[in-house]
Design an enzyme around this catalytic site. Structure first.
Site, PDB file in Angstrom:
ATOM      1  N   ASN A 116     -23.860 -30.600  17.418  1.00 21.45           N
ATOM      2  CA  ASN A 116     -23.341 -29.223  17.398  1.00 21.45           C
ATOM      3  C   ASN A 116     -24.124 -28.340  18.353  1.00 21.45           C
ATOM      4  OD1 ASN A 116     -24.854 -26.764  16.002  1.00 21.45           O
ATOM      5  ND2 ASN A 116     -25.640 -28.676  15.086  1.00 21.45           N
ATOM      6  N   PHE A 120     -25.840 -20.129  16.509  1.00 19.56           N
ATOM      7  CA  PHE A 120     -26.093 -19.054  15.531  1.00 19.56           C
ATOM      8  C   PHE A 120     -24.936 -18.047  15.465  1.00 19.56           C
ATOM      9  CE2 PHE A 120     -30.996 -19.314  16.360  1.00 19.56           C
ATOM     10  CZ  PHE A 120     -31.046 -20.519  15.715  1.00 19.56           C
ATOM     11  N   SER A 184     -33.874 -24.624  16.792  1.00 23.77           N
ATOM     12  CA  SER A 184     -32.502 -24.971  17.154  1.00 23.77           C
ATOM     13  C   SER A 184     -32.399 -25.120  18.668  1.00 23.77           C
ATOM     14  CB  SER A 184     -31.529 -23.891  16.687  1.00 23.77           C
ATOM     15  OG  SER A 184     -31.402 -23.946  15.298  1.00 23.77           O
ATOM     16  N   ASN A 186     -29.876 -24.661  20.511  1.00 19.39           N
ATOM     17  CA  ASN A 186     -28.690 -24.007  21.087  1.00 19.39           C
ATOM     18  C   ASN A 186     -28.872 -22.540  21.439  1.00 19.39           C
ATOM     19  OD1 ASN A 186     -27.245 -26.450  20.739  1.00 19.39           O
ATOM     20  ND2 ASN A 186     -27.138 -25.978  18.553  1.00 19.39           N
ATOM     21  N   THR A 187     -30.097 -22.023  21.311  1.00 13.48           N
ATOM     22  CA  THR A 187     -30.391 -20.678  21.810  1.00 13.48           C
ATOM     23  C   THR A 187     -31.429 -20.861  22.911  1.00 13.48           C
ATOM     24  OG1 THR A 187     -29.936 -19.610  19.690  1.00 13.48           O
ATOM     25  CG2 THR A 187     -31.366 -18.406  21.209  1.00 13.48           C
ATOM     26  N   LYS A 224     -39.496 -23.818  10.437  1.00 11.11           N
ATOM     27  CA  LYS A 224     -38.695 -25.049  10.590  1.00 11.11           C
ATOM     28  C   LYS A 224     -38.888 -25.595  11.992  1.00 11.11           C
ATOM     29  CE  LYS A 224     -34.003 -26.838   9.990  1.00 11.11           C
ATOM     30  NZ  LYS A 224     -32.694 -26.562   9.385  1.00 11.11           N
ATOM     31  N   ASN A 253     -35.262 -29.981  12.128  1.00  5.59           N
ATOM     32  CA  ASN A 253     -33.974 -29.528  12.645  1.00  5.59           C
ATOM     33  C   ASN A 253     -33.281 -30.697  13.368  1.00  5.59           C
ATOM     34  OD1 ASN A 253     -31.917 -27.717  13.654  1.00  5.59           O
ATOM     35  ND2 ASN A 253     -33.429 -26.075  13.432  1.00  5.59           N
TER      36      ASN A 253
HETATM   37  C1  LIG Z   1     -23.095 -27.888  12.346  1.00  6.99           C
HETATM   38  C2  LIG Z   1     -24.558 -27.664  12.088  1.00  6.99           C
HETATM   39  C3  LIG Z   1     -25.072 -26.368  12.151  1.00  6.99           C
HETATM   40  C4  LIG Z   1     -26.434 -26.149  11.916  1.00  6.99           C
HETATM   41  N1  LIG Z   1     -26.910 -24.871  11.957  1.00  6.99           N
HETATM   42  C5  LIG Z   1     -28.229 -24.644  11.686  1.00  6.99           C
HETATM   43  C6  LIG Z   1     -28.735 -23.327  11.660  1.00  6.99           C
HETATM   44  O1  LIG Z   1     -28.024 -22.345  11.840  1.00  6.99           O
HETATM   45  N2  LIG Z   1     -30.066 -23.163  11.411  1.00  6.99           N
HETATM   46  C7  LIG Z   1     -30.910 -24.221  11.169  1.00  6.99           C
HETATM   47  O2  LIG Z   1     -32.102 -24.024  10.924  1.00  6.99           O
HETATM   48  N3  LIG Z   1     -30.433 -25.485  11.162  1.00  6.99           N
HETATM   49  C8  LIG Z   1     -29.129 -25.705  11.411  1.00  6.99           C
HETATM   50  N4  LIG Z   1     -28.646 -27.000  11.394  1.00  6.99           N
HETATM   51  C9  LIG Z   1     -29.595 -28.112  11.144  1.00  6.99           C
HETATM   52  C10 LIG Z   1     -29.618 -28.535   9.682  1.00  6.99           C
HETATM   53  O3  LIG Z   1     -30.049 -27.478   8.856  1.00  6.99           O
HETATM   54  C11 LIG Z   1     -30.548 -29.757   9.485  1.00  6.99           C
HETATM   55  O4  LIG Z   1     -31.880 -29.376   9.750  1.00  6.99           O
HETATM   56  C12 LIG Z   1     -30.191 -30.917  10.391  1.00  6.99           C
HETATM   57  O5  LIG Z   1     -28.780 -31.032  10.539  1.00  6.99           O
HETATM   58  C13 LIG Z   1     -30.723 -32.252   9.858  1.00  6.99           C
HETATM   59  O6  LIG Z   1     -30.183 -32.558   8.592  1.00  6.99           O
HETATM   60  P1  LIG Z   1     -28.911 -33.554   8.388  1.00  6.99           P
HETATM   61  O7  LIG Z   1     -29.180 -34.784   9.186  1.00  6.99           O
HETATM   62  O8  LIG Z   1     -28.855 -33.779   6.917  1.00  6.99           O
HETATM   63  O9  LIG Z   1     -27.719 -32.805   8.902  1.00  6.99           O
HETATM   64  C14 LIG Z   1     -27.289 -27.241  11.617  1.00  6.99           C
HETATM   65  C15 LIG Z   1     -26.748 -28.522  11.539  1.00  6.99           C
HETATM   66  C16 LIG Z   1     -25.405 -28.744  11.762  1.00  6.99           C
HETATM   67  C17 LIG Z   1     -24.877 -30.156  11.672  1.00  6.99           C
END
Ligand SMILES: Cc1cc2nc3c(=O)[nH]c(=O)nc-3n(C[C@H](O)[C@H](O)[C@H](O)COP(=O)(O)O)c2cc1C
Length: 355
Positions: A116, A120, A184, A186-187, A224, A253
């Site tokens: 993704n 934000f 993240s 993406n910023t 994080k 993350n």
């Molecule tokens: C679509 C999507 C959007 C996410 N948006 C955020 C976010 O806004 N802030 C953040 O700290 N992590 C974000 N994450 C990361 C998740 O919180 C998590 O740290 C990461 O996906 C690893 O966990 P998982 O393998 O169980 O998905 C996002 C993940 C996904 C898949």
């Protein structure tokens, strides 16, 4: 049933539309009088073995929903009723922003992974605070809600601290804990804030802003981190967290690596972004282990990244995590998954108990 719906419907929708539809269903169900309560009675963790006391809070179970699913805090009651022991909302930014152009979420079902670059997209910290405050004033069951804050995209790097401070002040009185997200992908430039020389003044400022905005209750503060940090940088963040009296670290993350994805054409077609899900599991686990070695029991470690089974959950707890979070497995496995994992975890814990 979820698998049938997923195969027939959700899988055919673009991933972000499927997310919106699924989340709408959860909120709609929880809004029907009595349904959230009935779901909670059936699915929420009740086994005393699962209870966790951490950050000054009593968690009914260690598995929570990771940030990003409910960015604006619109569905915390329904999400907790499905079995999550807590919900982390956000990332929110000081100013509302639309995020990146669509498409910005991509499925890799064979690998149980997502890429993704949402960027934000959120309604802003003030709107989130308003929503969480009205939830409180309505009374009734309110799950533990953490708030994850990030930097507004248009704010230049030299304005980053003030931007995070503004979010912290806005959410201080409605957040059970606050997370500074510097990880993240993406910023632009966000992950550079993980270097200790930048992170120290940022975290100190957010700590001070929370104390000023919430003088009667000390709001727990965590940071994080990305799974792509070098080992020395992981140690440096752990040392800094201890030095500043932070409450914990969330590891991890998403990653910018594409290791573990087989279809190189699909990888190229998806483009940049953060990879989550099963391919992240080993790296997130090793970051957790490193943090635990460095900080021992002095920080609350929240493990995230590729947790999909009770075994994964158990492995993270034995590697030093106090709490757990997941996002991607919930997308693939559906609404009954959190309750299932908490129950499976309880069984694992009991089997491991000395008799
Ligand atoms: C679509 C999507 C959007 C996410 N948006 C955020 C976010 O806004 N802030 C953040 O700290 N992590 C974000 N994450 C990361 C998740 O919180 C998590 O740290 C990461 O996906 C690893 O966990 P998982 O393998 O169980 O998905 C996002 C993940 C996904 C898949």
């Amino acid at each position: 049933m979820y698998r049938a719906i997923y195969a027939a419907l959700l899988r055919r929708l673009p991933p972000e539309a499927a997310h919106r539809a699924g989340f709408w269903l959860i909120r709609a169900a929880a809004a029907v009088p009595g349904v959230a309560l009935a779901l909670r009675r059936t699915l929420a963790p009740r086994d005393p073995a699962l209870r966790v006391r951490a950050l000054g809070l009593d968690f009914p179970g260690p598995l929570g929903l990771a940030a990003g699913f409910d960015k604006d805090g619109e569905g915390v009651v329904g999400l907790a009723a499905l079995g999550f022991g807590f919900v982390e909302v956000g990332t929110v930014t000081a100013r509302p922003q639309p995020g990146n152009p669509k498409p910005r979420m991509f499925r890799f079902p064979a690998e149980r992974a997502l890429v993704n670059r949402m960027g934000f997209n959120n309604h802003g910290a003030a709107a989130l605070a308003f929503r969480l405050r009205s939830l409180r004033s309505r009374g009734g069951h309110r799950p533990i809600v953490g708030v994850n804050i990030g930097k507004t995209k248009v704010v230049p790097e030299d304005g980053a601290i003030a931007d995070y401070e503004a979010s912290a002040r806005l959410v201080a009185d409605v957040a059970d804990y606050v997370v500074v997200n510097v990880s993240s992908p993406n910023t632009p430039g966000l992950r550079d804030l993980q270097s200790v020389d930048k992170l120290r003044p940022l975290l100190s400022a957010v700590r001070a802003a929370l104390d000023e905005a919430s003088p009667r209750r000390r709001v727990p503060l965590l940071v994080k981190i990305a799974p792509d940090l070098a080992d020395a940088d992981i140690d440096a963040v752990a040392d800094l967290a201890l030095d500043l009296g932070l409450d914990g670290i969330i590891a991890t993350n998403t990653t910018i690596s594409r290791d573990g994805l087989g279809d190189s054409a699909a990888v190229a077609a998806a483009g940049p972004g953060g990879l989550s899900g099963a391919p992240l599991r080993e790296r997130s686990l090793s970051v957790l282990r490193r943090l635990h070695t460095r900080a021992g029991g002095r920080l609350v470690l929240i493990a995230a990244g590729g947790i999909a089974t009770p075994g994964d959950a158990y492995d993270r707890l034995t590697a030093g995590a106090t709490l757990l979070q997941a996002y991607t497995a919930f997308i693939y496995e559906g609404p009954f998954w959190p309750g299932r994992v908490q129950r499976g975890l309880a069984a694992r814990m009991r089997a491991a108990e000395p008799v």
